[in-house]
Each structure stands twice: as structure tokens, then as C-alpha cells.
Enzyme design. Structure first.
Site, PDB file in Angstrom:
ATOM      1  N   GLY A  99       0.824  -1.217   0.000  1.00  0.00           N
ATOM      2  CA  GLY A  99       0.000   0.000   0.000  1.00  0.00           C
ATOM      3  C   GLY A  99       0.852   1.257   0.000  1.00  0.00           C
ATOM      4  O   GLY A  99       2.020   1.228   0.371  1.00  0.00           O
ATOM      5  N   GLY A 163       0.674  -8.755  -4.565  1.00  0.00           N
ATOM      6  CA  GLY A 163       0.791 -10.029  -5.285  1.00  0.00           C
ATOM      7  C   GLY A 163       1.965 -10.009  -6.269  1.00  0.00           C
ATOM      8  O   GLY A 163       2.819  -9.124  -6.229  1.00  0.00           O
ATOM      9  N   THR A 190       6.029  -7.340   2.049  1.00  0.00           N
ATOM     10  CA  THR A 190       7.216  -7.048   1.231  1.00  0.00           C
ATOM     11  C   THR A 190       8.483  -7.591   1.876  1.00  0.00           C
ATOM     12  O   THR A 190       9.360  -8.143   1.201  1.00  0.00           O
ATOM     13  CB  THR A 190       7.357  -5.522   1.054  1.00  0.00           C
ATOM     14  OG1 THR A 190       6.122  -5.008   0.567  1.00  0.00           O
ATOM     15  CG2 THR A 190       8.469  -5.167   0.095  1.00  0.00           C
ATOM     16  N   ASP A 218       0.345   1.877   8.970  1.00  0.00           N
ATOM     17  CA  ASP A 218      -0.308   1.358  10.185  1.00  0.00           C
ATOM     18  C   ASP A 218       0.620   1.294  11.400  1.00  0.00           C
ATOM     19  O   ASP A 218       0.160   1.097  12.519  1.00  0.00           O
ATOM     20  CB  ASP A 218      -0.856  -0.059   9.942  1.00  0.00           C
ATOM     21  CG  ASP A 218      -1.998  -0.086   8.941  1.00  0.00           C
ATOM     22  OD1 ASP A 218      -2.460   0.996   8.552  1.00  0.00           O
ATOM     23  OD2 ASP A 218      -2.427  -1.192   8.564  1.00  0.00           O
ATOM     24  N   MET A 261      -7.164   4.390   8.942  1.00  0.00           N
ATOM     25  CA  MET A 261      -6.567   3.096   8.598  1.00  0.00           C
ATOM     26  C   MET A 261      -6.044   2.376   9.840  1.00  0.00           C
ATOM     27  O   MET A 261      -5.873   2.985  10.892  1.00  0.00           O
ATOM     28  CB  MET A 261      -5.478   3.271   7.563  1.00  0.00           C
ATOM     29  CG  MET A 261      -6.081   3.308   6.174  1.00  0.00           C
ATOM     30  SD  MET A 261      -4.898   3.348   4.869  1.00  0.00           S
ATOM     31  CE  MET A 261      -5.993   3.181   3.456  1.00  0.00           C
ATOM     32  N   GLU A 317     -10.011   0.930  10.908  1.00  0.00           N
ATOM     33  CA  GLU A 317     -10.749   0.084   9.955  1.00  0.00           C
ATOM     34  C   GLU A 317     -10.928  -1.362  10.406  1.00  0.00           C
ATOM     35  O   GLU A 317     -11.913  -2.007  10.069  1.00  0.00           O
ATOM     36  CB  GLU A 317     -10.076   0.109   8.582  1.00  0.00           C
ATOM     37  CG  GLU A 317      -8.660  -0.416   8.606  1.00  0.00           C
ATOM     38  CD  GLU A 317      -7.980  -0.398   7.233  1.00  0.00           C
ATOM     39  OE1 GLU A 317      -6.771  -0.218   7.196  1.00  0.00           O
ATOM     40  OE2 GLU A 317      -8.666  -0.578   6.226  1.00  0.00           O
ATOM     41  N   ILE A 374      -5.482  10.470   3.266  1.00  0.00           N
ATOM     42  CA  ILE A 374      -4.364  10.558   4.216  1.00  0.00           C
ATOM     43  C   ILE A 374      -3.148   9.831   3.647  1.00  0.00           C
ATOM     44  O   ILE A 374      -2.025  10.323   3.698  1.00  0.00           O
ATOM     45  CB  ILE A 374      -4.778   9.951   5.579  1.00  0.00           C
ATOM     46  CG1 ILE A 374      -5.801  10.859   6.261  1.00  0.00           C
ATOM     47  CG2 ILE A 374      -3.554   9.711   6.469  1.00  0.00           C
ATOM     48  CD1 ILE A 374      -6.381  10.311   7.554  1.00  0.00           C
TER      49      ILE A 374
HETATM   50  N1  LIG Z   1       4.963 -14.476   2.396  1.00  0.00           N
HETATM   51  C1  LIG Z   1       5.334 -13.823   1.292  1.00  0.00           C
HETATM   52  N2  LIG Z   1       6.321 -14.307   0.500  1.00  0.00           N
HETATM   53  C2  LIG Z   1       6.705 -13.652  -0.624  1.00  0.00           C
HETATM   54  N3  LIG Z   1       6.152 -12.482  -1.023  1.00  0.00           N
HETATM   55  C3  LIG Z   1       5.176 -11.948  -0.283  1.00  0.00           C
HETATM   56  C4  LIG Z   1       4.703 -12.591   0.901  1.00  0.00           C
HETATM   57  N4  LIG Z   1       3.717 -11.820   1.429  1.00  0.00           N
HETATM   58  C5  LIG Z   1       3.560 -10.772   0.574  1.00  0.00           C
HETATM   59  N5  LIG Z   1       4.440 -10.839  -0.431  1.00  0.00           N
HETATM   60  C6  LIG Z   1       4.571  -9.875  -1.539  1.00  0.00           C
HETATM   61  O1  LIG Z   1       4.955  -8.606  -1.022  1.00  0.00           O
HETATM   62  C7  LIG Z   1       4.309  -7.569  -1.748  1.00  0.00           C
HETATM   63  C8  LIG Z   1       3.622  -6.618  -0.818  1.00  0.00           C
HETATM   64  O2  LIG Z   1       2.819  -7.304   0.135  1.00  0.00           O
HETATM   65  P1  LIG Z   1       1.510  -6.638   0.764  1.00  0.00           P
HETATM   66  O3  LIG Z   1       1.037  -7.516   1.863  1.00  0.00           O
HETATM   67  O4  LIG Z   1       0.555  -6.309  -0.315  1.00  0.00           O
HETATM   68  O5  LIG Z   1       1.997  -5.219   1.288  1.00  0.00           O
HETATM   69  P2  LIG Z   1       2.942  -4.787   2.490  1.00  0.00           P
HETATM   70  O6  LIG Z   1       4.321  -5.124   2.121  1.00  0.00           O
HETATM   71  O7  LIG Z   1       2.722  -3.341   2.575  1.00  0.00           O
HETATM   72  O8  LIG Z   1       2.481  -5.543   3.694  1.00  0.00           O
HETATM   73  C9  LIG Z   1       3.371  -8.227  -2.728  1.00  0.00           C
HETATM   74  O9  LIG Z   1       3.933  -8.163  -4.017  1.00  0.00           O
HETATM   75  C10 LIG Z   1       3.251  -9.660  -2.225  1.00  0.00           C
HETATM   76  O10 LIG Z   1       3.078 -10.587  -3.270  1.00  0.00           O
HETATM   77  O1  LIG Z   2      -6.777  -0.680  -0.543  1.00  0.00           O
HETATM   78  P1  LIG Z   2      -5.394  -1.214  -0.391  1.00  0.00           P
HETATM   79  O2  LIG Z   2      -4.435  -0.627  -1.346  1.00  0.00           O
HETATM   80  O3  LIG Z   2      -5.358  -2.695  -0.353  1.00  0.00           O
HETATM   81  O4  LIG Z   2      -4.862  -0.707   0.995  1.00  0.00           O
HETATM   82  C1  LIG Z   2      -5.573  -0.799   2.192  1.00  0.00           C
HETATM   83  C2  LIG Z   2      -4.667  -1.216   3.325  1.00  0.00           C
HETATM   84  O5  LIG Z   2      -3.413  -0.603   3.280  1.00  0.00           O
HETATM   85  C3  LIG Z   2      -3.013  -0.188   4.582  1.00  0.00           C
HETATM   86  O6  LIG Z   2      -3.070   1.189   4.626  1.00  0.00           O
HETATM   87  C4  LIG Z   2      -1.594  -0.552   4.898  1.00  0.00           C
HETATM   88  O7  LIG Z   2      -1.318  -1.839   4.552  1.00  0.00           O
HETATM   89  P2  LIG Z   2       0.134  -2.275   4.075  1.00  0.00           P
HETATM   90  O8  LIG Z   2       1.117  -1.504   4.890  1.00  0.00           O
HETATM   91  O9  LIG Z   2       0.169  -3.733   4.360  1.00  0.00           O
HETATM   92  O10 LIG Z   2       0.285  -1.962   2.634  1.00  0.00           O
HETATM   93  C5  LIG Z   2      -4.043  -0.799   5.517  1.00  0.00           C
HETATM   94  O11 LIG Z   2      -4.296  -0.023   6.644  1.00  0.00           O
HETATM   95  C6  LIG Z   2      -5.240  -0.884   4.634  1.00  0.00           C
HETATM   96  O12 LIG Z   2      -6.120  -1.870   5.041  1.00  0.00           O
END
Ligand SMILES: Nc1ncnc2c1ncn2[C@@H]1O[C@H](COP(=O)(O)OP(=O)(O)O)[C@@H](O)[C@H]1O
Ligand SMILES: O=P(O)(O)OC[C@H]1O[C@](O)(COP(=O)(O)O)[C@@H](O)[C@@H]1O
Ligand SMILES: [Mg+2]
Length: 478
Positions: A99, A163, A190, A218, A261, A317, A374
Site C-alpha cells: 500500500g 501479489g 514485502t 499502520d 486506517m 478500519e 491521508i
Molecule cells: N509471504 C510472502 N512471501 C513472498 N512475497 C510476499 C509474501 N507476502 C507478501 N508478499 C509480496 O509482497 C508484496 C507486498 O505485500 P503486501 O502484503 O501487499 O503489502 P505490504 O508489504 O505493505 O504488507 C506483494 O507483491 C506480495 O506478493
Molecule cells: O486498498 P489497499 O491498497 O489494499 O490498501 C488498504 C490497506 O493498506 C493499509 O493502509 C496498509 O497496509 P500495508 O502496509 O500492508 O500496505 C491498511 O491499513 C489498509 O487496510
């Protein structure tokens, strides 16, 4: 995942533990070193003791007793006397995933400018659109000139995605492009992805440093003091809360209802509430609540409206998910994160319906959802400085040959933290902690605990892990 590849635990006297990070020399012996070019940099060469002592470590717990074991430490971040890359040899890339978060562009800018200005590195690529960009898109060439103004813009100039993490395709792309420093900016998902990339790079025996820069609005990443963008989010949330207060105060029985959020951690809601002082009730995922009956939310709303004629409610949320109908299908996003039901919209509707059916008080509720507004703004001044430090710490670590690490401040000192420490847990508001007590006393809202839960809490010994747990945000510093 084999932890031995991700972490190196070194034990010392009096319970001292170093949760060290991997180094390129762990799997590539006899790598040559070079004097750090900062020695010849006019800005840095005048600063005495600019280099970090190789043995410096940062303590995770700084509140200790006379006989406490020294506890967990992390390797201190910063420039080393010697580096493992020649400037001309470095080919870096930067990717942003997950995000949006205020400050992303500042981190990108400072990695580019830091590599260029401090280490004379000029080959820097941006990966377009998150992890999948490694294998499905063209790269973006980054120069100090092209990133000069980007910190004033929200979002990420590189684009992002959820993803699409295909480890072998990503590492193939790193190998094919001859990239040897990978800077990965993103949240918990990530950093999990970064850990598997590092593991595959190591399996292939490549001289490639993998550095993670933790991002999440968050503030739910453990170990580090706070994540960048959080300060900006709390500041920007004030505008929504102020608007809710003005709206609520201008009508009879007005309720200003603001959704912020925070999927699993209510830090933004808690800090925004504490900062504002106009909030009457703050609902977060960590603190369960109920609606009907004595001590419930409806009773409190009625009381506050009778006392003041208006009120402001802030909801994170992820709060109250257990109250929403099970029949609402829950799905996951492309990264596998569970998509939450919109508790804010649902609860605001429930409140309206409850009071209109009761015929006691006719409430006038205004629902404000500023969440994406935000998240999309640039970092504020404080976050911008913080982002600069994060970027520079990551660069110093990669240049010094460290890899498989996330960078971040631990008790105010920047440190290199092994991925497993970041990836195994999530930081949450501890509702038995003083910060939540401050919030309850500032809003005067009920704790929403049943009499039995209150007794249980009263009888509970303070848990040693909570008293000494460095992850409980900054509560213990005040
Ligand atoms: N367990 C995992 N192993 C490998 N890649 C992952 C895993 N979890 C998430 N990712 C990858 O990391 C990227 C960001 O993950 P996401 O959960 O959407 O956001 P954030 O990093 O903000 O938590 C995506 O491209 C996702 O496919
Ligand atoms: O609509 P999106 O892009 O999936 O993002 C919503 C989510 O991203 C966040 O702002 C932050 O999530 P990440 O840090 O895992 O990206 C959450 O609070 C919220 O649920
Ligand atoms: Mg996440």
C-alpha cells in the site's frame, strides 16, 4: 525457512545476545574490501568519528533492572571504514511494494542521492510497479536530477502492487541485469518477499546485497520505534477529526464519525485521538467492544449526547470485525491479506438505525472516510528527515556488505535487523499499557470490558514480556 540463513545469533556475557544480520562473506569467502570513499568526501571527512565501530550494537530493551540480563541487541547501522563494493561496480535497484504511504518518494530520492553523493554510485534502476515489475516491465533509470523534486509528491514514482511475487523470476531478473544491490521498500508482506529473495540469491552464491526499508502507515512493524508515514498520517487525520467536530457541533445531537486506517493495529486511531482532544470515543482492533446494554457503545453515545449535545467517534478500519455479520463474505487481496469488512460504514449505519428505532434521541451522524486521502499525501517534515536516515542507513549497510536485513530505529538508534525478527510478529496497541490508559482517561469512554474481564485484568500480574517488550511502541519512554 531455515533461520540459520536469515540470522546469526552471537551470545556474550551477562545474557548479551546479538541478533546479527548476514554478510556477503558468510557465503562468498575472500571478498576484497576497499576504503570507504566517504573518507575523501569533503562533507564527511571533517566529521570526527564518522565511522561506526564494527562492534557497536543497539540494545532492544533499555528499561532494565540491576540484575536483568543484557538481552537482545542489533548491529548498529552506519558507515564502516571499509566497504565491499567499489563505487564503479555498484548497480543498484529500488522497488516499492504494498500500500501507499507518505514518504515513499523521499526514501527513493534519498537512496538515489545518497548512493550518488556519498559513494559516487550512478547506476541506479527503479523497478516499475512492485515485485512483478522485476520480470514484466521495463526498468526506470534514476538519477539525482530525475528524483530531485519527488519528495514533494505523494505516492511512489515507481508505482506499486500487491501479489506477483515470483522469487525465481525476480532473482533471474536481478542476475540478468547484473544488479548487485537491491533496495526493497515495503511492509510486512514485502519484507517476507525480501527474505525469500535474499535466500535465493544466497543459494545461487551471488554477490548481491538485499536491504529492506520497512514501510507501513499502520505502524505495525515490530522492533522498530515507528514506521515512516505514521507521523504524517496522524497529523493529516487531525483535519478529518476537526471537520467531524465542526459538523457534529453545528447540529443537534450531531455525531462526527471518522474512519482511519489500521487493519490489525490501532496506532493511527489512538495517536490521532490523543493528539486531537476532540474525540469522545476511539475504537481499535485490539480493544473489543459491544453495542447494546449496560457499558455498551449505545449507552455511552446517549450519555455523551445528553451531556454535550454532540460527539466525535474515531474508528480504526479493523475494529469491531467480530460484530459484523458472518454472512458477509471475507476475501483476500492479491497479496493474500484478508480484506476486512467496512466496520466504519456498518457501525455508522447501526448507530443511526438504533437511535431512530429507539425514538429517544434523534441523532445526526456525519460519516467521514479520509483513509486514502491521508495515505496519498507526501511525508511531513519529520517523516522526511526520518526517511533520509532510513535510506542512508540502508546504503551504508549494503556498501559494507551486509545483506538480508531491514533497517530501522531501535530506541532512537538506527540498526540492522534480521528479516526473521521483523517477519514473525506484528506490533499492536497493548490495551493494558499506559498509552491506552491515557486515551481512556482523555476521552472518558468506557473500556467496554465486561465486569469479569475487568476483574481478570486487575488480578493479572504485569507480564514480564510486556514490561520489557521494546515493541510496545514508545509508551515506556514517557
Ligand atoms: N509471504 C510472502 N512471501 C513472498 N512475497 C510476499 C509474501 N507476502 C507478501 N508478499 C509480496 O509482497 C508484496 C507486498 O505485500 P503486501 O502484503 O501487499 O503489502 P505490504 O508489504 O505493505 O504488507 C506483494 O507483491 C506480495 O506478493
Ligand atoms: O486498498 P489497499 O491498497 O489494499 O490498501 C488498504 C490497506 O493498506 C493499509 O493502509 C496498509 O497496509 P500495508 O502496509 O500492508 O500496505 C491498511 O491499513 C489498509 O487496510
Ligand atoms: Mg501489510
Amino acid at each position: 525457512m531455515e533461520n540459520s540463513i536469515l540470522q546469526k545469533v552471537v551470545k556474550g556475557d551477562a545474557g548479551y545476545v546479538l541478533e546479527d544480520v548476514p554478510h556477503l562473506t558468510d557465503y562468498i569467502p575472500d571478498l576484497p574490501t576497499y576504503p570507504n570513499p566517504l573518507r575523501f568526501n569533503p562533507a564527511y571527512s571533517v566529521v570526527k568519528q564518522y565511522f561506526v565501530n564494527v562492534d557497536d550494537t543497539v540494545a532492544q530493551k533499555i528499561v532494565v533492572h540491576k540484575d536483568s540480563p543484557r538481552g537482545t541487541h542489533f548491529r548498529r547501522a552506519g558507515p564502516r571504514q571499509n566497504v565491499y563494493f567499489e563505487s564503479s561496480e555498484v548497480h543498484a535497484c529500488i522497488v516499492t511494494c504494498g500500500g501507499l504511504c507518505p514518504g515513499l518518494n523521499t526514501v527513493i530520492r534519498e537512496i538515489v542521492c545518497g548512493l550518488y553523493n556519498m559513494y559516487g554510485v550512478s547506476k541506479i534502476l527503479g523497478i516499475d510497479g512492485g515485485y512483478r515489475g522485476f520480470y514484466s516491465k521495463n526498468t526506470i533509470s534514476l538519477t539525482p536530477k530525475s528524483v530531485n523534486d519527488i519528495h514533494k509528491r505523494g505516492g511512489t514514482i515507481l508505482g506499486t502492487s500487491r501479489g506477483g511475487h515470483d522469487t525465481s523470476k525476480i532473482v533471474d531478473s536481478i542476475q540478468d541485469r547484473k544488479i548487485n544491490q537491491v533496495y526493497i521498500i515495503g511492509g510486512d508482506g514485502t519484507q517476507k518477499g525480501a527474505a525469500v529473495i535474499y535466500k535465493e540469491i544466497r543459494r545461487r552464491g551471488l554477490k548481491v546485497a538485499v536491504a529492506g526499508i520497512p514501510k507501513t502507515i499502520d505502524n505495525d512493524i515490530p522492533v522498530i520505534d515507528r514506521s515512516f508515514g505514521f507521523d504524517t498520517a496522524v497529523e493529516e487525520a487531525q483535519r478529518a477529526i476537526n471537520a467531524a467536530h465542526v459538523e457534529a457541533g453545528s447540529i443537534e445531537n450531531g455525531i462526527g464519525f471518522v474512519k482511519l486506517m489500521g487493519r490489525y493495529s490501532g496506532f493511527i486511531a489512538m495517536h490521532s485521538t490523543l493528539a486531537s482532544r476532540d474525540v469522545d470515543c476511539c475504537l481499535i482492533p485490539e480493544s473489543p467492544f459491544f453495542l447494546e446494554g449496560k457499558g455498551g457503545l449505545y449507552e455511552f453515545i446517549e450519555k455523551r449526547l445528553r451531556e454535550n449535545g454532540h460527539m466525535v467517534i474515531v474508528i480504526a478500519e479493523g475494529a469491531g470485525q467480530d460484530l459484523l455479520s458472518e454472512s458477509l463474505q471475507s476475501q483476500a487481496d492479491d497479496s493474500g491479506n484478508k480484506l476486512l469488512k467496512d466496520a466504519g460504514l456498518w457501525l455508522s449505519q447501526q448507530i443511526k438505525e438504533h437511535f431512530s428505532s429507539q425514538h429517544k434521541i434523534c441523532v445526526n451522524l456525519k460519516y467521514i472516510d479520509p483513509t486514502y486521502m491521508i495515505r496519498a499525501i507526501p511525508g511531513n517534515a519529520s517523516d522526511n528527515v526520518y526517511c533520509t536516515l532510513l535510506a542512508q542507513s540502508a546504503i551504508h549497510g549494503a556498501m559494507a556488505g551486509y545483506t538480508g536485513f531491514t533497517v530501522g530505529p531501535v530506541n532512537g538508534r538506527h540498526a540492522y535487523i534480521p528479516f526473521n525478527q521483523i517477519n514473525e510478529k506484528q506490533k499492536q496497541v497493548v490495551i493494558t499499557d499506559r498509552m491506552w490508559a491515557r486515551l481512556l482517561s482523555s476521552t472518558n469512554q468506557p473500556s467496554f470490558l465486561s465486569p469479569k474481564e475487568v476483574t481478570d485484568f486487575e488480578n493479572q500480574e504485569p507480564s514480564p514480556s510486556q514490561l520489557s517488550d521494546g515493541e510496545i511502541f514508545e509508551d515506556h519512554k514517557f
